[in-house]
Design a protein around this motif. Structure first.
Motif, mmCIF file in Angstrom:
data_model
loop_
_atom_site.group_PDB
_atom_site.id
_atom_site.type_symbol
_atom_site.label_atom_id
_atom_site.label_comp_id
_atom_site.label_asym_id
_atom_site.label_seq_id
_atom_site.Cartn_x
_atom_site.Cartn_y
_atom_site.Cartn_z
ATOM 1 N N VAL A 86 16.904 10.707 -20.494
ATOM 2 C CA VAL A 86 17.687 11.934 -20.438
ATOM 3 C C VAL A 86 16.768 13.102 -20.774
ATOM 4 C CG1 VAL A 86 19.617 13.238 -21.395
ATOM 5 C CG2 VAL A 86 19.826 10.760 -21.073
ATOM 6 N N VAL A 87 16.795 14.123 -19.942
ATOM 7 C CA VAL A 87 15.993 15.331 -20.154
ATOM 8 C C VAL A 87 16.932 16.522 -20.231
ATOM 9 C CG1 VAL A 87 14.142 16.800 -19.271
ATOM 10 C CG2 VAL A 87 14.061 14.322 -18.880
ATOM 11 N N GLU A 88 16.960 17.169 -21.389
ATOM 12 C CA GLU A 88 17.756 18.378 -21.608
ATOM 13 C C GLU A 88 16.865 19.591 -21.378
ATOM 14 O OE1 GLU A 88 20.856 19.667 -23.140
ATOM 15 O OE2 GLU A 88 21.517 17.922 -22.029
ATOM 16 N N LEU A 89 17.167 20.386 -20.367
ATOM 17 C CA LEU A 89 16.367 21.583 -20.130
ATOM 18 C C LEU A 89 16.792 22.707 -21.065
ATOM 19 C CD1 LEU A 89 15.358 20.089 -17.631
ATOM 20 C CD2 LEU A 89 15.489 22.250 -16.387
ATOM 21 N N THR A 90 15.797 23.450 -21.535
ATOM 22 C CA THR A 90 16.078 24.588 -22.389
ATOM 23 C C THR A 90 15.041 25.675 -22.144
ATOM 24 O OG1 THR A 90 16.582 25.281 -24.656
ATOM 25 C CG2 THR A 90 14.758 23.731 -24.389
ATOM 26 N N THR A 106 15.662 6.838 -23.800
ATOM 27 C CA THR A 106 14.850 7.940 -24.325
ATOM 28 C C THR A 106 15.535 9.258 -23.996
ATOM 29 O OG1 THR A 106 12.766 6.732 -24.075
ATOM 30 C CG2 THR A 106 12.624 9.139 -24.111
ATOM 31 N N ALA A 107 15.506 10.194 -24.944
ATOM 32 C CA ALA A 107 16.043 11.534 -24.692
ATOM 33 C C ALA A 107 15.075 12.569 -25.234
ATOM 34 C CB ALA A 107 17.407 11.710 -25.347
ATOM 35 N N ALA A 140 7.819 8.508 -15.241
ATOM 36 C CA ALA A 140 7.037 7.362 -14.778
ATOM 37 C C ALA A 140 6.240 6.699 -15.897
ATOM 38 C CB ALA A 140 6.092 7.807 -13.667
ATOM 39 N N ASP A 141 6.241 7.282 -17.069
ATOM 40 C CA ASP A 141 5.467 6.755 -18.199
ATOM 41 C C ASP A 141 6.200 5.582 -18.839
ATOM 42 O OD1 ASP A 141 3.996 6.263 -20.460
ATOM 43 O OD2 ASP A 141 4.266 8.262 -21.348
ATOM 44 N N PRO A 142 5.634 4.379 -18.810
ATOM 45 C CA PRO A 142 6.318 3.247 -19.435
ATOM 46 C C PRO A 142 6.424 3.382 -20.948
ATOM 47 C CG PRO A 142 4.109 2.624 -18.717
ATOM 48 C CD PRO A 142 4.376 3.992 -18.167
ATOM 49 N N ASP A 143 5.618 4.271 -21.515
ATOM 50 C CA ASP A 143 5.624 4.496 -22.963
ATOM 51 C C ASP A 143 6.320 5.811 -23.310
ATOM 52 O OD1 ASP A 143 5.031 3.859 -25.628
ATOM 53 O OD2 ASP A 143 3.139 4.978 -25.574
ATOM 54 N N ARG A 144 7.245 6.255 -22.475
ATOM 55 C CA ARG A 144 7.878 7.556 -22.692
ATOM 56 C C ARG A 144 8.715 7.604 -23.969
ATOM 57 N NH1 ARG A 144 9.784 5.186 -18.284
ATOM 58 N NH2 ARG A 144 11.896 4.310 -18.298
ATOM 59 N N ALA A 145 9.114 6.468 -24.495
ATOM 60 C CA ALA A 145 9.924 6.458 -25.714
ATOM 61 C C ALA A 145 9.197 7.110 -26.885
ATOM 62 C CB ALA A 145 10.326 5.032 -26.071
ATOM 63 N N ARG A 146 7.893 7.259 -26.799
ATOM 64 C CA ARG A 146 7.139 7.934 -27.874
ATOM 65 C C ARG A 146 7.556 9.393 -28.027
ATOM 66 N NH1 ARG A 146 1.335 9.283 -24.900
ATOM 67 N NH2 ARG A 146 2.110 8.988 -22.792
ATOM 68 N N TRP A 147 8.167 9.960 -26.984
ATOM 69 C CA TRP A 147 8.591 11.352 -27.029
ATOM 70 C C TRP A 147 10.044 11.507 -27.480
ATOM 71 C CZ3 TRP A 147 4.508 14.348 -26.409
ATOM 72 C CH2 TRP A 147 3.477 13.978 -25.543
ATOM 73 N N SER A 148 10.765 10.421 -27.644
ATOM 74 C CA SER A 148 12.215 10.511 -27.812
ATOM 75 C C SER A 148 12.607 11.330 -29.039
ATOM 76 C CB SER A 148 12.822 9.108 -27.928
ATOM 77 O OG SER A 148 14.201 9.124 -27.617
ATOM 78 N N GLY A 149 13.584 12.195 -28.836
ATOM 79 C CA GLY A 149 14.066 13.061 -29.904
ATOM 80 C C GLY A 149 13.265 14.333 -30.079
ATOM 81 N N GLN A 150 12.226 14.513 -29.295
ATOM 82 C CA GLN A 150 11.358 15.683 -29.422
ATOM 83 C C GLN A 150 11.674 16.712 -28.340
ATOM 84 O OE1 GLN A 150 7.106 14.810 -29.930
ATOM 85 N NE2 GLN A 150 7.631 12.663 -30.296
ATOM 86 N N THR A 151 11.210 17.937 -28.582
ATOM 87 C CA THR A 151 11.199 18.963 -27.547
ATOM 88 C C THR A 151 9.777 19.061 -27.024
ATOM 89 O OG1 THR A 151 12.998 20.206 -28.559
ATOM 90 C CG2 THR A 151 11.584 21.389 -27.008
#
Length: 305
Positions: free
Chosen positions: A153-157, A199-200, A252-263
């Protein structure tokens, strides 16, 4: 990027124009099937009253090599959003990526007015468009997204979490609340998606050369630098495609969960994923805004793009 997202299904809510349109296009370029929703079609305009349409965006997705599907949806209407979820389920049986770019409230911003002077109706409409519509969308679409682990999930701001931690003097309280809300929304969504392998993130472009911004400065993408005579700091601006490439790389990043909860922002992700804007540069707008513009230094993008 090739077909790194082949077989994936994405929804770009509010994909009519700007960064959302470019994100839809680049997800398609990476091989995804992309549903594009919004209120403006070729025959019906929303209150934003601009010509860009969801069909135009779907055409761009197809031209980029993906499958683009335009669906007119008012995301404040619960029944319409529920029907959208049912349609995606019936047609695809899955949803892997949800980009929530819903907005359309710029025309209601009364710049620089304190809350007691700002039109209450206009302020509340901004909140409805920028917060309520997002929650309604997540409520109806996330049950489909969590069926498989790995959903994004990607929240645009507009603005990094650090930038929006301070009141944005010169805007207005309703606008500030809407744009700052994306940060805790990403935190909350990340926590709720984690048990389902999801991931969000919240995502902000830099100084975006959107269709509307180019019109404001009376330039085109081809001669955009002419606007620097009027606004020198426009030298750090970036195309919507830069955001599109950044979000597609994240997806496309299989390790994208490292960003979860961040802006995260376009310039930040560009460095990590090695992407560039269409001119080959890597504009780092939010660092520039803090270190040059807000520091009162002369406009100079050297070392920032």
């Amino acid at each position: 990027m090739g077909s790194t997202l082949a077989g994936k299904v994405a929804l770009v809510a509010g994909g009519t124009r700007g960064a959302s349109r470019a994100i839809a296009t680049e997800l398609g370029r990476a091989g995804a099937t992309v549903y594009v929703t919004g209120r403006t079609t070729r025959t019906q305009r929303s209150e934003v009253d601009r010509a860009e349409s969801i069909e135009d965006t779907a055409d761009l997705v197809r031209a980029a090599g993906g499958e683009g599907i335009a669906v007119r949806v008012d995301h404040l209407e619960r029944d319409q959003v529920a029907a959208l979820a049912e349609r995606i389920d019936a047609e695809q049986g899955r949803l892997d990526i949800l980009v929530n770019g819903l907005w359309g409230g710029d025309n209601y911003l009364e710049w620089g007015k304190p809350v007691w002077e700002h039109s209450l109706d206009k302020g509340l409409r901004q909140v409805r468009l920028g917060i309520d519509a997002h929650l309604i969308t997540h409520h109806h679409l996330l049950p489909l997204l969590i069926r498989r682990p790995g959903g994004l999930v990607v929240e645009l701001t507009d603005g990094t979490a650090e930038y929006n931690a301070r009141y944005r003097t010169g805007t207005a309280l309703p606008f500030y609340l809407v744009k700052a809300s994306a940060h805790p929304m990403a935190v909350g969504l990340a926590a709720e998606l984690e048990p389902h392998g999801g991931t969000a993130v919240a995502f902000t472009p830099g100084w975006l050369r959107s269709e509307a911004m180019l019109e404001i400065y009376g330039v085109t993408e081809e001669n955009w630098r002419d606007a620097c005579a009027k606004e020198p700091h426009f030298c750090i601006s970036e195309t919507p495609t830069f955001s599109g490439r950044a979000v597609a790389a994240l997806a496309a990043d299989p390790d994208r969960a490292r960003w979860s909860g961040q802006t995260v922002n376009s310039g930040q992700l560009a460095k990590v994923y090695g992407i560039t804007d269409v001119d080959g540069s890597q504009p780092d707008a939010w660092r520039y805004i803090e270190e040059v513009e807000h520091a009162g230094k002369p406009a100079d993008a050297t070392g920032y793009r």
